[in-house]
Design a protein around this motif. Structure first.
Motif, PDB file in Angstrom:
ATOM      1  N   ARG A 187       6.844  -1.585   0.374  1.00  0.00           N
ATOM      2  CA  ARG A 187       7.046  -0.750  -0.563  1.00  0.00           C
ATOM      3  C   ARG A 187       8.355  -0.890  -1.186  1.00  0.00           C
ATOM      4  NH1 ARG A 187      11.947   2.356   0.130  1.00  0.00           N
ATOM      5  NH2 ARG A 187      13.032   2.382   2.003  1.00  0.00           N
ATOM      6  N   ARG A 208       3.785   1.826  -3.142  1.00  0.00           N
ATOM      7  CA  ARG A 208       3.871   1.647  -1.878  1.00  0.00           C
ATOM      8  C   ARG A 208       2.222   0.991  -1.450  1.00  0.00           C
ATOM      9  NH1 ARG A 208       7.977   4.384  -2.412  1.00  0.00           N
ATOM     10  NH2 ARG A 208       9.372   5.456  -0.586  1.00  0.00           N
ATOM     11  N   TYR A 209       2.152   0.414  -0.440  1.00  0.00           N
ATOM     12  CA  TYR A 209       0.948  -0.115  -0.017  1.00  0.00           C
ATOM     13  C   TYR A 209       0.902  -0.345   1.626  1.00  0.00           C
ATOM     14  CZ  TYR A 209      -3.062  -3.120   1.081  1.00  0.00           C
ATOM     15  OH  TYR A 209      -4.177  -3.591   1.832  1.00  0.00           O
ATOM     16  N   SER A 210      -0.121   0.047   2.065  1.00  0.00           N
ATOM     17  CA  SER A 210      -0.055   0.082   3.574  1.00  0.00           C
ATOM     18  C   SER A 210      -1.868  -0.275   3.983  1.00  0.00           C
ATOM     19  CB  SER A 210       0.167   1.361   4.230  1.00  0.00           C
ATOM     20  OG  SER A 210      -0.718   2.467   3.849  1.00  0.00           O
ATOM     21  N   ARG A 211      -1.853  -0.875   5.130  1.00  0.00           N
ATOM     22  CA  ARG A 211      -3.256  -1.201   5.451  1.00  0.00           C
ATOM     23  C   ARG A 211      -3.121  -0.879   6.851  1.00  0.00           C
ATOM     24  NH1 ARG A 211      -7.127  -6.778   6.042  1.00  0.00           N
ATOM     25  NH2 ARG A 211      -8.900  -5.462   7.207  1.00  0.00           N
ATOM     26  N   HIS A 296      -7.008   1.499   3.431  1.00  0.00           N
ATOM     27  CA  HIS A 296      -5.879   0.788   2.583  1.00  0.00           C
ATOM     28  C   HIS A 296      -5.516   2.012   1.593  1.00  0.00           C
ATOM     29  CE1 HIS A 296      -7.294  -3.416   3.218  1.00  0.00           C
ATOM     30  NE2 HIS A 296      -8.513  -2.571   3.858  1.00  0.00           N
ATOM     31  N   SER A 298      -2.887   2.707  -1.419  1.00  0.00           N
ATOM     32  CA  SER A 298      -2.060   2.126  -2.585  1.00  0.00           C
ATOM     33  C   SER A 298      -1.470   3.340  -3.364  1.00  0.00           C
ATOM     34  CB  SER A 298      -2.631   1.328  -3.538  1.00  0.00           C
ATOM     35  OG  SER A 298      -3.128   0.269  -2.650  1.00  0.00           O
ATOM     36  N   SER A 299      -0.303   3.573  -3.534  1.00  0.00           N
ATOM     37  CA  SER A 299       0.470   4.614  -4.343  1.00  0.00           C
ATOM     38  C   SER A 299       1.603   4.260  -5.128  1.00  0.00           C
ATOM     39  CB  SER A 299       1.130   5.698  -3.278  1.00  0.00           C
ATOM     40  OG  SER A 299       1.965   5.190  -2.548  1.00  0.00           O
TER      41      SER A 299
END
Length: 656
Positions: A187, A208-211, A296, A298-299
């Motif tokens: 983030r 923000r990005y998360s996997r 996944h 993404s925001s």
């Protein structure tokens, strides 16, 4: 038994006033084990009833039930041995820059959690003679029982279930659930504070990005049969005083008959049996429910801080919007049947052609606006308002794509009760509150009203018929017609379109009675009351006729109160929490929604801080040993009565 070890470390580097770097790490290992012993009467409805006690709604709450040779009505002594091993490893690196009015913050993080739950069950059964070459299960069992609402009922049997010459270990099951959850995230946030405030005081935005990867692994070991009709090579196992002993109920259940507590592992070892759970086609759910979810997210968001005046009063708050893009896919097995699948081999070396590998899921984008305003009448009084659209993603274990099937005539049917096509839980919520703070900071009062409109929620549902092909699900070919089977039913998880509102009021009050003389000035009180209504309903048939139930977990009335006292290092508090009846999940043989009776829980805590840096703590949870009680439809139809006892905690800290 419960054991937890935790380790945490934080490193901070600040070479200048404008830059800061932090690194943190955390590891926790949690192990627990539990056992359960008692009776279970299986398939009571297969028995022959005499003198039944019948409620006006047709439910039976007592009577005498006889086996009369029916093999599917059986009395079992249960022996459950469960263990849970959890571990969590997480870490992160955060950098923060401050340049003039700018603040930039970036963070990378990693976490890995693993849960290994081993569910071990076994059942002792009554046989005519355990010394016989081929023991025969008893076929003349009789149960006399009478429920007693929210108090323990009565039960009696016509046999002695502690007789080692007739009791044998009939069925053993070991069912591990292993879950592996890994998350990687990044983030960055950028904030600018305006020097000369106008309507806005700051502007903030970020990405923000998360996997997240979630793996579920199921396996099973089974020996024998829980109805006494044992498979070839798996006869009931004899018991002796070294691996089985008599246990009698105590306390609230002391009137119940005694039973045998069986050391299952010792019995298996004495007979050369090693429980080795595997994923196999005989228990095909172990293969179907072993699957993976890949998510996944993404925001990005933008938010403006408000700092202005309205009607000569200060108005602060913020307004913003978040955009979230989610991609969720699951890999698993679908049962096709008819030998039309791929060659897949289980852990026993058996190859099946009735299943195919599938990858299913979807992507979607959400827009989530929010508004928070705080109007200050003066330093002691303020009015708050908040409005937002919110979301909560489905639990990852509900996104698994594995599914079994069966063919009925010319129709193809599937079961799974999970779905990678689930949408999040969405709601629009509005909150308005008035807050008053005492000028001397000794107390506060708040009154709030809230309204939440829930667009939909997740539930297990059967769709019949379901357009499998239209939703990208392969349908096998009927060999007799050369055409795909017709659409049948699909037992799955869905986002229903019922929705509804939740609304209510909340009142809270706290006060330190510093006006009292001397040491009494350390006495204080804090309490709250909430009342809620909900339009969200579901239907249950567990109590007989269909019955409308409310939103799971929601009690219409909740009251909390704490009386506390502090003086010269000594602190103590007595807390009382009451909630009215509500509905929620209960784990029986399967998960079910039941009613929970009203409950009042009392907790106590005391601590003392010595001047040398040593502090000691004593705590008692559930001081009055309040039970958890459930029922089906009405209190006469008892569900469960559970006494967990008091929990005592002692701890200390020492600061240099």
């Amino acid at each position: 038994m419960l054991r937890r070890n935790g380790y945490m470390a934080v490193l901070q580097w600040r070479p200048s006033d404008s830059f800061e770097l932090k690194a943190d790490g955390f590891y926790s290992k949690f192990d627990t084990s539990s056992s359960g012993r008692g009776f279970r009467v299986k398939t009571l409805s297969d028995g022959t009833f005499t003198n039944p006690v019948i409620l006006p709604n047709g439910a039976v709450t007592g009577g005498t039930v006889s086996q009369n040779g029916d093999p599917y009505f059986v009395v079992q002594t249960t022996n459950d041995d469960n263990s849970l091993k959890n571990s969590v490893l997480s870490g992160g690196l955060n950098a923060k820059w401050m340049l003039g009015g700018w603040t930039i913050s970036s963070d990378v993080s990693y976490s890995h959690a693993k849960s290994d739950f081993n569910n071990g069950v076994s059942w002792g059964l009554l046989y005519d003679d355990m010394s016989a070459a081929n023991p025969v299960a008893a076929n003349d069992e009789v149960v006399d029982y009478h429920l007693n609402g929210m108090q323990p009922g009565t039960v009696g049997f016509n046999h002695d279930y502690t007789d080692l010459s007739r009791m044998g270990l009939g069925k053993v099951g070991v069912y591990p659930y292993v879950y592996d959850d890994e998350s990687k995230a990044f983030r960055t946030d950028v904030r600018y504070d305006f020097v000369d405030n106008g309507f806005l005081s700051a502007l903030e935005m970020g990405v923000r990005y998360s996997r997240r990867t979630y793996n579920a692994d199921r396996s099973a070991f089974e020996y024998g049969n829980d109805f006494g009709q044992y498979p070839a090579g798996q006869p009931p196992l004899a018991l002796d005083p070294s691996n089985a002993h008599k246990v009698c109920f105590e306390g609230n259940l002391s009137s119940f008959p005694c039973f045998l507590s069986i050391n299952t592992l010792a019995v298996l070892a004495a007979n050369g049996v090693t429980p080795t759970p595997t994923k196999n086609w005989n228990a095909n759910w172990t293969m179907i429910q072993s699957a993976e979810v890949d998510e996944h997210v993404s925001s990005g968001y933008v938010m403006a801080d408000i700092d202005t005046n309205v009607a000569n009063h200060s108005l602060t708050g913020n307004v913003g919007v978040r955009v979230v893009h989610t991609s969720q896919y699951s890999n698993g097995l679908q049962q096709i049947g008819s030998g039309q699948g791929e060659p897949i081999t289980d852990e026993l070396g058996v190859t099946s052609l009735d299943y195919i590998h599938v990858r299913r899921g979807k992507s979607y984008t959400d827009y989530l606006p929010s508004l928070n305003l705080n109007w200050h009448f003066d330093e002691s009084n303020q009015l708050r308002f908040a409005a937002a659209k919110v979301m909560s993603r489905p639990p990852l274990n509900k996104l698994l794509t594995g599914s079994g099937s069966w063919i009925d005539g010319n129709t193809y049917n599937m079961w799974g009760n999970t779905s990678p096509f689930l949408d999040p839980f969405y709601a629009k919520q509005y909150d308005l509150s008035f807050e008053h703070y005492s000028p001397d900071s000794t107390g506060a009062f708040a009154a709030a009203v809230f309204f939440k409109h829930i667009d939909s929620f997740i539930e297990d549902y059967t769709i019949n018929p379901y357009d499998f092909a239209g939703n990208g699900i392969q349908v096998p070919i009927n060999p007799a017609t050369g055409q795909p089977y017709e659409n049948g039913q699909y037992q799955t998880a869905v986002n229903n379109d019922k929705g509804g509102f939740v609304r209510g009021i909340e009142l809270s009050y706290s006060r330190v009675f510093n006006f009292l003389p001397g040491a009494w000035s350390g006495l204080g009180f804090t309490g709250s009351y909430s009342y809620s209504q909900s339009q969200v309903t579901s239907t249950s048939t567990l109590s007989g006729a269909p019955q409308t139930m409310g939103l799971p977990g929601l009690s219409p009335r909740v009251i909390n109160g704490t009386l506390f006292y502090g003086n010269q290092g000594f602190d103590t508090r007595l807390s009382v929490r009451h909630r009215s009846a509500f509905v929620s999940n209960q784990m029986a043989i399967d998960t079910q929604i039941v009613y929970y009776a009203p409950e009042t829980v009392v907790d106590y805590q005391a601590s003392y801080a010595f001047k040398n840096g040593l502090s000691v703590l004593f705590q008692v949870n559930n001081l009055t040993d309040e039970p958890t009680r459930t029922y089906f439809g009405n209190e006469a139809q008892t569900g469960t009565l559970q006494w967990f006892g008091r929990q005592y905690l002692v701890g200390f800290t020492y600061a240099l």
